[in-house]
Design a protein around this motif. Structure first.
Motif, short mmCIF file in Angstrom:
data_model
loop_
_atom_site.label_atom_id
_atom_site.label_comp_id
_atom_site.label_asym_id
_atom_site.label_seq_id
_atom_site.Cartn_x
_atom_site.Cartn_y
_atom_site.Cartn_z
N VAL A 1 -19.84 22.92 -4.46
CA VAL A 1 -19.24 21.82 -5.22
C VAL A 1 -17.92 21.65 -4.56
N ALA B 1 -23.16 16.38 -1.91
CA ALA B 1 -23.03 16.91 -3.40
C ALA B 1 -24.32 16.32 -4.22
N THR C 1 -26.15 18.94 -6.79
CA THR C 1 -26.42 18.96 -8.04
C THR C 1 -27.62 18.85 -8.48
N CYS D 1 -18.60 18.49 -10.80
CA CYS D 1 -18.61 17.90 -9.18
C CYS D 1 -18.41 16.37 -9.30
#
Length: 386
Positions: free
Chosen positions: A81, A100, A104, A123
């Motif tokens: 992150v 990212a 996630t 994040c």
């Protein structure tokens, strides 16, 4: 859902050593190639060097996620992150946000719900803040939306995790059901083997023991020259053989689960044992299941055999009672009028009798008769429900 030390749910730990699919590899390679091609500045000095180093870190984390999934713990995700947010803040253009996004989504699949949502929220805030601070005076809403939206894939990861858990639960339930079916089948086989063993005992052990006793008597009588008693003993042996053949037919019927006429079979059994008009029937006669009929016949057979062995010459009476919720069979013999001959019989008769009644969920009572005309004799009473 219980968690393991690495922060993953327990079910995810079981997937830790699994290999990545070709689709996952294709997507990972696509993200890395897109980053190398589009992210700028990319150089060996200054800001371009920082972008290159951060891009290398993000690419390495993407590869490690697939190569060593069991070691890619929550700590590695936090590092990812930070690296993804830093890359989005330093780069001027390109697809840095894809790192990212995938991170996630992976956290939603690998972590418990709360840690996954917390990581996704962190994040989003970090990436949104990095884009906001790095875009300078020309800040626009689109970049902020992209930054804050990087946490959304966590929902897709959680959905995939739930779907996989449901699939595994269905598979586990099917396996448990199959195991239960196998155990039930094995129990049925063992039960049937026990039933056949009892039938063999009832048909063979009693008949052979009785025939053997009569032949021994014949051998002893031959020395005395009493031919009348010899003929009587051989006649008894022939009767035992005929009776055993009849019992073998009953056993075949039972194994085939044919319907047996209980009243007629009991009457014939008593008559063949020398006890005429010894059966009393009360209640409304009805057809019983084959297993119940066979069990009652075997109990009667065992009782008659024990009476002949332990109380020779005694009167024997049988009572069959049909009640609303049960069927009762009682066999009573009086005291012996002749000398009993010991030493024959397997000793398994009473055990088999109790086993039969237990399989039919009934009760059996045996014991001496203390009062009445049959005082000094023996009573067997079996009660079968239904």
């Amino acid at each position: 859902m219980p968690a393991v030390r690495s922060g993953r749910p327990a079910d995810a730990a079981g997937r830790a050593g699994g290999r990545a699919t070709p689709t996952q590899w294709a997507l990972t390679v696509g993200v890395i190639v897109a980053g190398v091609v589009t992210i700028r500045p990319l150089d060996t000095t200054g800001r371009g060097l920082a972008v290159a180093l951060l891009l290398l870190v993000n690419c390495a984390l993407m590869a490690v996620r697939l190569l060593f999934p069991g070691r890619f713990s929550a700590g590695w995700m936090v590092a990812g992150v930070l690296a993804a947010a830093a890359l989005m803040g330093v780069a001027d253009a390109g697809t840095a946000y894809l790192f990212a996004f995938f991170l996630t989504g992976w956290s939603g699949y690998r972590l418990d719900t709360r840690p996954a949502l917390a990581l996704a929220a962190a994040c989003s805030l970090l990436c949104g803040g990095a884009l906001y601070l790095g875009s300078g005076p020309e800040r626009d809403a689109a970049s902020l939306i992209v930054g804050f939206a990087v946490g959304a894939p966590v929902l897709a990861g959680m959905a995939r995790r739930s779907r996989n858990q449901a699939t595994r639960a269905v598979i586990a339930a099917a396996e448990a059901s199959e195991a239960a079916a196998r155990a039930e089948a094995r129990t049925a086989v063992l039960t049937e083997r026990g039933r056949i063993a009892r039938d063999i005992h009832d048909v063979l052990a009693h008949a052979l023991a009785g025939v053997n006793m009569q032949l021994e008597l014949v051998d002893a009588l031959l020395d005395t020259g009493d031919l009348d008693k010899v003929r009587q003993a051989t006649g008894t042996a022939h009767g035992l053989v005929k009776d055993s053949l009849r019992q073998a037919q009953w056993t075949v019927h039972a194994l085939r689960e044919d319907a047996l006429p209980l009243v007629e079979s009991l009457a014939a059994m008593l008559e063949s044992s020398g006890h005429r008009n010894a059966l009393t029937v009360t209640g409304t006669v009805r057809e019983l299941p084959a297993q119940v009929t066979q069990g009652l016949l075997r109990i009667a057979q065992e009782s008659l055999t024990n009476a002949a062995r332990h109380a020779p010459g005694a009167e024997v009476g049988a009572r069959l009672e049909y009640a609303a919720g049960s069927t009762t069979l009682m066999i009573v013999n009086g005291p012996a009028t002749e000398r009993a001959t010991e030493g024959w019989g397997s000793g398994m008769g009473l055990i088999g009798m109790r086993e039969r009644v237990a399989l039919l969920e009934g009760t059996v009572t045996t014991g001496p008769v203390a009062t009445g005309a049959d005082r000094g004799g023996w009573r067997v009473e079996a009660v079968i429900p239904g």
